[in-house]
Design an enzyme around this catalytic site. Structure first.
Site, PDB file in Angstrom:
ATOM      1  N   LEU A 504      -6.007  -3.872  -4.972  1.00 17.44           N
ATOM      2  CA  LEU A 504      -6.204  -4.813  -3.871  1.00 17.44           C
ATOM      3  C   LEU A 504      -5.274  -4.510  -2.708  1.00 17.44           C
ATOM      4  O   LEU A 504      -5.573  -4.800  -1.564  1.00 17.44           O
ATOM      5  CB  LEU A 504      -5.951  -6.248  -4.363  1.00 17.44           C
ATOM      6  CG  LEU A 504      -6.891  -6.774  -5.455  1.00 17.44           C
ATOM      7  CD1 LEU A 504      -6.385  -8.115  -5.974  1.00 17.44           C
ATOM      8  CD2 LEU A 504      -8.309  -6.914  -4.932  1.00 17.44           C
ATOM      9  N   GLY A 505      -4.133  -3.919  -3.009  1.00 20.66           N
ATOM     10  CA  GLY A 505      -3.164  -3.583  -1.979  1.00 20.66           C
ATOM     11  C   GLY A 505      -1.904  -3.035  -2.630  1.00 20.66           C
ATOM     12  O   GLY A 505      -1.766  -3.024  -3.850  1.00 20.66           O
ATOM     13  N   PHE A 509       6.917  -4.029  -4.166  1.00 15.15           N
ATOM     14  CA  PHE A 509       7.066  -4.103  -5.614  1.00 15.15           C
ATOM     15  C   PHE A 509       6.229  -3.033  -6.302  1.00 15.15           C
ATOM     16  O   PHE A 509       6.639  -2.438  -7.286  1.00 15.15           O
ATOM     17  CB  PHE A 509       6.628  -5.497  -6.072  1.00 15.15           C
ATOM     18  CG  PHE A 509       6.891  -5.805  -7.521  1.00 15.15           C
ATOM     19  CD1 PHE A 509       8.102  -6.354  -7.912  1.00 15.15           C
ATOM     20  CD2 PHE A 509       5.933  -5.564  -8.488  1.00 15.15           C
ATOM     21  CE1 PHE A 509       8.343  -6.652  -9.240  1.00 15.15           C
ATOM     22  CE2 PHE A 509       6.167  -5.853  -9.816  1.00 15.15           C
ATOM     23  CZ  PHE A 509       7.385  -6.402 -10.194  1.00 15.15           C
ATOM     24  N   GLY A 510       5.052  -2.776  -5.756  1.00 12.99           N
ATOM     25  CA  GLY A 510       4.127  -1.808  -6.342  1.00 12.99           C
ATOM     26  C   GLY A 510       2.691  -2.212  -6.066  1.00 12.99           C
ATOM     27  O   GLY A 510       2.418  -3.133  -5.292  1.00 12.99           O
ATOM     28  N   VAL A 512      -1.126  -3.817  -6.518  1.00  7.68           N
ATOM     29  CA  VAL A 512      -1.715  -5.041  -7.056  1.00  7.68           C
ATOM     30  C   VAL A 512      -3.173  -4.743  -7.409  1.00  7.68           C
ATOM     31  O   VAL A 512      -3.937  -4.264  -6.565  1.00  7.68           O
ATOM     32  CB  VAL A 512      -1.639  -6.202  -6.043  1.00  7.68           C
ATOM     33  CG1 VAL A 512      -2.242  -7.466  -6.635  1.00  7.68           C
ATOM     34  CG2 VAL A 512      -0.198  -6.455  -5.630  1.00  7.68           C
ATOM     35  N   ASP A 623      10.875 -13.600   3.162  1.00  5.35           N
ATOM     36  CA  ASP A 623       9.866 -12.593   3.553  1.00  5.35           C
ATOM     37  C   ASP A 623       8.545 -13.260   3.877  1.00  5.35           C
ATOM     38  O   ASP A 623       7.476 -12.809   3.449  1.00  5.35           O
ATOM     39  CB  ASP A 623       9.691 -11.560   2.442  1.00  5.35           C
ATOM     40  CG  ASP A 623       9.030 -10.276   2.946  1.00  5.35           C
ATOM     41  OD1 ASP A 623       9.036 -10.055   4.176  1.00  5.35           O
ATOM     42  OD2 ASP A 623       8.507  -9.499   2.129  1.00  5.35           O
TER      43      ASP A 623
END
Length: 699
Positions: A504-505, A509-510, A512, A623
């Protein structure tokens, strides 16, 4: 009489059929008020008249037929039509394309004039988006009298060259629109600077805003994504006696469309459109971060995006004004500690993985080896640094700089194999090496002491904790704080073995992934990447916080997966993705009414109010941005991504950190400069987000 009418009807029918093709003959016209257009053979592109946004003027242009709001070329961008009576035709006198206004005055032409009327001249719109003019009687039908690809506006399409054509004297480059509603030439340009070695330069007037760095045979040294062996895009840079150019095309095995656009705000964006989709996605944009800004750290400075501070002087240099440097006024840059002269003995220090300095005062020798380059720089009193110009197999070519070095940055990712060798006096190199040895020795001593203490503590811990082994094991599993634990095999099956098609994106973090559990429940799986700068700390932080938070405007955490080295967070799946998908593009922003926008703003405010005042813990998100606001099927906003959040306890109102994290553009000034953050930091970010929602413009 009946035969004449029959012939006229037949001729009219043939003309209508011809307009269904991709070719315009000398007997045809494209007329604005008749709504006639020209389509490429596969219906990829369309040529016709349009009015951008709220403009009342008319322009002749080319757009994607699937996404007609995306204009890729404009003919009369500086000379618009004031009414709907424009006509495009081929002039029989000059054999060129001409655009006429209502008074039959030529307001634009293809400048492809040639004598004689015996030629069979046609205009054709190709599936590449290139409008060409050619002579059908010519033996070589691919030899064009004129083509729109030689006169780009703000968009580079696949197969379109940017750069110089020495034979024709053409310089192909992009020029931004003046505004979203005005395609006339704006203040920003993006062109290939071909002196010495090609590099892309984005400028506002004569002021450089961003440059790609020099082409080193594999990539532009300042842009990690632009490589000649990229898995998704194929880049070509060619330099010969006839032309010097750069072009980009999608890899043959991938089914998507790509374009490079210089928008009216001066941002260079690479956008992609997948097959059967009508939504463009941004692959990357430049400038994106402070280190992308040309000369951000001043002359002889070096930019380190993960550094603290972000700017430093190159080795052997010191700030010209320490007072200015301390308050982040970097314009004066740095100066050599020891000026270059011919009497001093010199050597070199290597700065690994960098964007090479701009080619202001330089010398290039493509046949010289790196060893010969070093000797040549040593012999020249004015030579300040050198580097290899080609990093491909064989590694040849010599670049030497004289005087100041500007726009150098460090990369911390794999493949950053461009090295710069800076000339310093032998005494400076010696003192630097001594300082490094002392630092290394200090680290070894401290490390040894700490290691010894840790070993001792571990032995004591094992002695004390041995009877409680089973309890400890349970506590380790309890890292997810009473959240449901998912099995790795279950998540792998749900995401089709973490297929790229399910992504999805990608965030800090990494990646998804979208997943479907065996129960039919749709989930979003956030998987910690091994290359991520975030890690176990951010993972546990997010779990700790979200597990304790329950609010309709916060994303719901369903559980987590800890197995081996894998760390994953399992969220509810929100089908409408993130807010930035809707507010930054004209077509998609129109899908959200003012009432929806108002509800979204109120929902985000309620979520923040809960975090700051209504929950048991006072939480600062740190954020908050459009990309971290997810939307469910009812367009209800949900704040996500708590990896960088902090808890305030007791009477704590603000705190200071040396590690400034978050997204530039959304940070409050006191946080970005001094590391001070509080509830006000999130309120500042919310204000930026509110302005973006109202204006539809990215900060």
């Amino acid at each position: 009489m009946e035969i004449r009418y029959l012939f006229f009807f037949f001729f009219y029918a043939v003309m209508k059929i011809c307009f269904a093709t991709n070719t315009l003959t000398s007997y045809q016209s494209i007329i604005d008020h008749d709504n006639t257009t020209l389509s490429s053979s596969e219906n990829i592109f369309e040529l016709g008249f349009f009015s951008p946004g709220d403009s009342k003027y008319r322009y002749l242009g080319i757009w994607y037929k699937r996404t007609p709001d995306v204009i890729v070329w404009v003919a009369n961008r500086n000379n618009p039509l004031a009414d709907y009576f424009g006509e495009l035709r081929i002039s029989n006198k000059s054999n060129q394309l001409v655009l006429l206004n209502s008074s039959k005055i030529i307001i634009w032409s293809s400048n492809s004039w040639s004598e004689g009327t015996e030629k069979n001249i046609v205009a054709q719109l190709l599936d590449s988006g290139n409008l060409v003019l050619k002579d059908m009687n010519s033996m070589n039908s691919e030899q064009y009298l004129w083509q729109s690809f030689d006169f780009p506006t703000d968009t580079q399409l696949p197969g379109m060259k940017l750069g110089w054509d020495s034979k024709s004297g053409l310089n192909r480059y992009l020029t931004s629109w003046k505004s979203a509603d005005n395609p006339s030439e704006g203040g920003f340009t993006y062109r290939m600077a071909t002196y010495g070695i090609p590099q892309g330069v984005l400028a506002e007037g004569s002021i450089i805003k961003f440059r790609t760095g020099e082409w080193n045979g594999v990539r532009f040294s300042g842009v990690q994504l632009l490589t000649s062996n990229n898995n998704t895009l194929n880049f070509t840079v060619s330099i010969n006696e006839n032309e010097s150019y750069y072009l980009c095309e999608p890899a043959a095995n991938l089914r998507f469309t790509a374009r490079l656009t210089l928008n009216h705000s001066g941002i260079l964006e690479r956008l992609v459109l997948e097959d059967r989709s009508t939504q463009w996605s941004i692959m990357y944009s430049r400038p994106y971060e402070p280190c992308d800004t040309y000369g951000y750290c001043g002359v002889n400075g070096i930019c380190k995006i993960n550094g603290d501070p972000i700017c430093d002087c190159l080795e052997g240099f010191t700030p010209r004004s320490q007072r200015c440097w301390d308050v982040l006024n970097l314009s004066k840059g740095c100066k050599r500690k020891t000026p270059l002269n011919c009497q001093t003995k010199y050597g070199f220090v290597k700065v690994a993985g960098v964007k090479l300095p701009n080619l202001l005062n330089f010398r290039l020798d493509k046949n010289m080896s790196l060893e010969e380059c070093e000797l040549s720089c040593l012999k020249n009193c004015s030579c300040s640094a050198y580097a290899r110009s080609d990093i491909r197999h064989g590694r040849s070519g010599c670049l030497m700089w004289f005087d100041n070095l500007i726009d150098v940055r460090v990369f911390s990712v794999k493949g950053s194999d461009q090295d710069l060798y800076i000339k310093l006096s032998a005494s400076e190199i010696k003192s630097t090496r001594v300082a490094k040895r002392r630092k290394t020795l200090k680290v070894i001593v401290i490390g040894s002491v700490i290691t010894s203490l840790c070993v001792l503590a571990l032995v004591l811990w094992c002695i004390i904790q041995r009877p409680r082994k089973l309890k400890v094991r349970a506590q380790r599993i309890d890292e997810c704080i009473k959240l449901p634990l998912f099995d790795l095999a279950e998540i792998s099956a749900a995401t089709n073995n973490f297929s790229p098609e399910n992504i999805l994106g990608v965030g800090g973090f990494g990646p998804v992934y979208k997943g479907n559990l065996s129960t039919g429940l749709e989930i979003a799986v956030k998987r910690l990447s091994k290359e991520s700068q975030q890690g176990a700390k951010e993972f546990k932080n997010e779990v700790d916080l979200i597990a304790k938070l329950q609010h309709k405007n916060l994303v719901a955490l369903l559980g987590c997966c800890i197995q081996g080295d894998d760390r994953m967070l399992i969220y509810e799946y929100l089908p409408n993705k993130s807010l930035d998908y809707f507010i930054f593009e004209r077509q998609k922003s129109s899908w959200i009414s003012w009432e929806n926008s108002f509800d979204i703003v109120i929902g985000i405010a309620k979520g923040l109010m809960y975090l700051h005042h209504d929950s048991k813990l006072q939480i600062i998100h740190r954020d908050l941005k459009a990309g971290n606001i997810l939307l469910d099927s009812n367009m209800t906003p949900k704040i996500s991504d708590f990896g960088l959040a902090r808890i305030f306890e007791g009477d704590e109102r603000e705190t200071t950190t040396r590690r400034v994290v978050g997204t530039y553009g959304y940070m409050s000034p006191e946080y970005a400069v001094d590391g001070i953050f509080s509830v006000k930091s999130d309120v500042f970010s919310f204000g930026v987000l509110l302005l973006e929602i109202v204006s539809g413009e990215k900060n």
